[in-house]
Each structure stands twice: as C-alpha cells, then as structure tokens.
Design a protein around this motif. Structure first.
Motif, short mmCIF file in Angstrom:
data_model
loop_
_atom_site.label_atom_id
_atom_site.label_comp_id
_atom_site.label_asym_id
_atom_site.label_seq_id
_atom_site.Cartn_x
_atom_site.Cartn_y
_atom_site.Cartn_z
N UNK A 133 1.13 -0.78 -0.17
CA UNK A 133 0.19 0.10 -0.15
C UNK A 133 1.26 1.22 -0.20
N UNK A 134 0.42 2.79 -0.68
CA UNK A 134 1.73 3.41 -0.53
C UNK A 134 -0.15 5.08 -0.36
N UNK A 135 0.92 5.40 1.36
CA UNK A 135 -0.37 6.28 1.01
C UNK A 135 0.29 8.05 0.46
N UNK A 136 -0.76 8.05 -0.56
CA UNK A 136 -0.58 8.55 -1.58
C UNK A 136 -1.19 10.28 -1.51
N UNK A 137 -0.31 11.23 -1.34
CA UNK A 137 -1.05 13.08 -1.01
C UNK A 137 -1.48 12.95 -3.10
N UNK A 138 -1.31 12.76 -3.71
CA UNK A 138 -2.18 12.96 -4.65
C UNK A 138 -3.28 12.58 -5.31
N UNK A 139 -3.83 11.76 -4.02
CA UNK A 139 -5.48 11.65 -4.01
C UNK A 139 -6.38 12.24 -3.22
N UNK A 140 -7.56 12.60 -3.31
CA UNK A 140 -8.35 13.22 -2.32
C UNK A 140 -9.74 12.50 -2.87
N UNK A 141 -10.03 12.54 -1.36
CA UNK A 141 -12.25 12.46 -1.86
C UNK A 141 -12.51 11.89 -2.63
N UNK A 142 -12.04 12.55 -3.87
CA UNK A 142 -12.84 12.56 -5.29
C UNK A 142 -12.17 11.11 -6.13
N UNK A 143 -10.79 11.41 -5.64
CA UNK A 143 -10.31 9.74 -6.22
C UNK A 143 -9.26 9.23 -5.20
N UNK A 144 -10.44 8.27 -4.41
CA UNK A 144 -9.74 8.24 -2.88
C UNK A 144 -8.07 7.02 -2.64
N UNK A 145 -8.65 4.95 -3.76
CA UNK A 145 -7.95 4.81 -4.32
C UNK A 145 -7.54 4.41 -5.87
N UNK A 146 -6.00 4.31 -6.15
CA UNK A 146 -6.14 4.18 -7.07
C UNK A 146 -4.96 2.94 -6.87
N UNK A 147 -5.46 2.39 -8.22
CA UNK A 147 -4.32 0.65 -7.71
C UNK A 147 -3.65 0.16 -9.25
N UNK A 148 -2.39 -0.34 -9.03
CA UNK A 148 -1.17 -1.13 -10.38
C UNK A 148 -0.67 -1.54 -10.24
N UNK A 149 0.02 -2.67 -10.73
CA UNK A 149 -0.03 -4.11 -10.67
C UNK A 149 1.19 -3.89 -8.65
N UNK A 150 2.30 -3.21 -8.86
CA UNK A 150 2.57 -2.84 -7.78
C UNK A 150 1.69 -2.62 -6.03
N UNK A 151 1.24 -2.09 -6.18
CA UNK A 151 0.62 -0.99 -4.84
C UNK A 151 -0.53 -0.22 -5.31
#
Length: 315
Positions: A133-151
């Motif tokens: 998992x990655x705590x990503x500051x590029x994400x917000x409530x409108x795009x809360x999570x995002x998946x890739x192969x690695x994380x």
C-alpha cells in the motif's frame, strides 16, 4: 492455430481441470472500525525493503512513495503500507487494516486464496508475497484510491475518508488482482476498459444495469478511457457485459482468462488490434473456451457483434 494460441488452449484446459485450488467464500462481515490490524513500523534503512520503484508496475499515485523511508507491516506479514513519517500512526494502520480485511474476500471472487494469488503473480513484480500500500497525497476524496500492479495507493488522513471507503477499496483491490494476474511485464493494462471496470464493479457489489436496458449503452465499444462517453451509467453497463460472461462461464473460467492473458504477455504478444484491444486479450479470450448463455462457443468478435442480441435472448 499459431503456437501461442495452441499453448493457451492447452493451458486453459489444464487450469480448468483442477490445478488451481478453488474456493467460493463470501466477503467477511464489516470490520470493527474501532480496531486496527496489529503490526509494527519499520524503517527501510534497517530492513532494506524499500518501496517498489519499477516504473512499469506503478501509476502516478504510487510513484510518490518511492522515496518514503517508513512502512507499517501487519502481523500476517502480507500487507505493508509505505508513507511519509509526517502521517499519523492511525493513517498507516487504517490503510493496512482495510487492505488486510478486504483482500481475502476479493480473492474469493476470483476463486483464489492468498498463497495461490502470490504464486500466480508475475515474478517480475517485487515482493510477490506482499500486498503493498502507499499513502499517496496525490489522491483526494474524489479519487480516494488507485491500484497498479505493484501497489494500491490510498489517500492519507483517515479521518477524512469517504463513507463508502469499503466499496472503493474493494473495487481497487479487484483492479490490483486483475493487473497482477493478467500482466507479466507489460507497461500498460492489457484489459479493455469495459472488462476491467465491469469485473471490478461486480466484485465490489456495485449496481448492474438491468438486462432489459442493454440497448441503452454499448459497453464493448469502450476499449480505452478515450473511447468512453461521460455517461455515469456506463459503469453499470460494463458490469452487465462482464456479468453476462460470468453467468455463462463461471468465476474460475474468467480467472483462467486472466492467467492466459499473462501467458500471452510473457510470450511477447504485445500489439493491439484495429479496434484497440490488446492482442494478448483477444488471443486469450478466443482460446479460453468461453461460451454464451446457450453454451455455444463465444469468440470476442462474436460477443462484440452480437452483444445486444445475446443479451436480448438471455432473459
């Protein structure tokens, strides 16, 4: 039939004959939100286990964790969440807890257990025995999570998470599993948009368009995000198209389809067709032995050409 198609057909028969251990358990009950999965914090300077930095396996949201020096690992040893030391302990633990508690339910929809999934993942992926998992500051409530192969990247600041966190993470974990099963080392997703989003929507229990409304949208035309319209209800039609395949063929067959796509990628089948689908997806779809609701062989071309007639005849 070319060599890749011949091997894919043989591989499909072997996988469906029982080489995979299968299960079909449902999702766990809703987690107790007052408690978190137990675990411990570690610094990569002590462990050497830095965040995966292979560009082919990350998206933009995940890349921000490459230089982070801290991660939280659950006691099970299978979930790690990387992030900045500026985030609170709660942020790390909340993200790790959601991933830990959701992954088994998601995998059950693919007829897999965790050890099978780890074994089926491409060996090109770092830490195949871990869900990163990655705590990503590029994400917000409108795009809360995002998946890739690695994380799986998740918005930090758990106190600001949206009310439907469970559904969103389940949906993104479905994408995470899809990409890990279908890609060996391709730089981009090999799945058409309608299939990827349709499967993730069904796994997450999101709305499926009623069959009698199939004429309202042509989901199979949406091969990439650039093909899609702005209609909100298109996701319900992606789910309808995928659900039709799953109802006719079963969950395990569609998991095998993902395995066949990864094999085609490993074999170097890396082009695209005139209509935009990856050659790996087309080859795998056509050799997986998929059928329609009347148990007749279903090629991708026939599914696209006869989609509305098939849906019309299925109810």
């Amino acid at each position: 039939m070319n060599r890749t198609a011949t091997v894919l057909a043989g591989l499909a028969a072997v996988l469906l004959s029982g080489c995979k251990v299968t299960m079909s358990e449902g999702f766990d009950d809703e987690p107790d939100r007052d408690s978190f999965s137990s675990g411990f914090f570690l610094y990569i300077s002590n462990t050497g286990e830095d965040f995966p930095d292979d560009s082919w396996s990350l998206n933009t949201a995940g890349e921000v964790c490459i230089d982070d020096t801290l991660y939280f690992e659950t006691d099970s040893g299978r979930v790690r969440v990387y992030g900045s030391s500026a985030y609170s302990e709660t942020d790390f633990r909340a993200a790790a807890t959601e991933l830990e508690r959701r992954i088994d339910g998601v995998l059950s929809r693919f007829q897999l257990r965790w050890p099978e999934f780890a074994e089926d993942r491409s060996t090109a992926v770092r830490y195949p025995d871990h869900l990163i998992g990655c705590l990503s500051p590029t994400l917000s409530r409108t795009e809360f999570a995002s998946a890739s192969v690695a994380a799986v990247s998740i918005m930090p600041y758990a106190s600001q998470w949206p009310y439907d966190t469970d559904r969103i993470i389940t949906h993104e974990l479905a994408h995470y599993v899809q990409e890990n099963l279908s890609r060996y080392q391709a730089r981009e997703s090999l799945l058409p948009l309608w299939f990827a989003e349709g499967q993730a929507s069904v796994v997450a229990g999101e709305p499926i368009a009623p069959v009698y409304q199939h004429h309202d949208y042509d989901p199979l035309l949406d091969v990439t995000v650039y093909d899609a319209t702005t209609a909100d209800y298109r996701f319900e039609h992606y789910a309808l198209a995928y659900h039709y395949l799953e109802e006719a063929n079963g969950q395990l067959t569609l998991t095998v389809l993902l395995d066949l796509i990864q094999f085609a990628d490993w074999e170097g089948l890396d082009g695209t067709t005139y209509s935009g689908e990856s050659e790996a997806f087309v080859e795998a779809f056509n050799t997986a032995g998929l059928v329609d609701h009347r148990n007749r062989y279903l090629s991708l071309d026939r599914f696209k050409t006869e989609y509305h007639q098939l849906l019309n005849d299925s109810y």
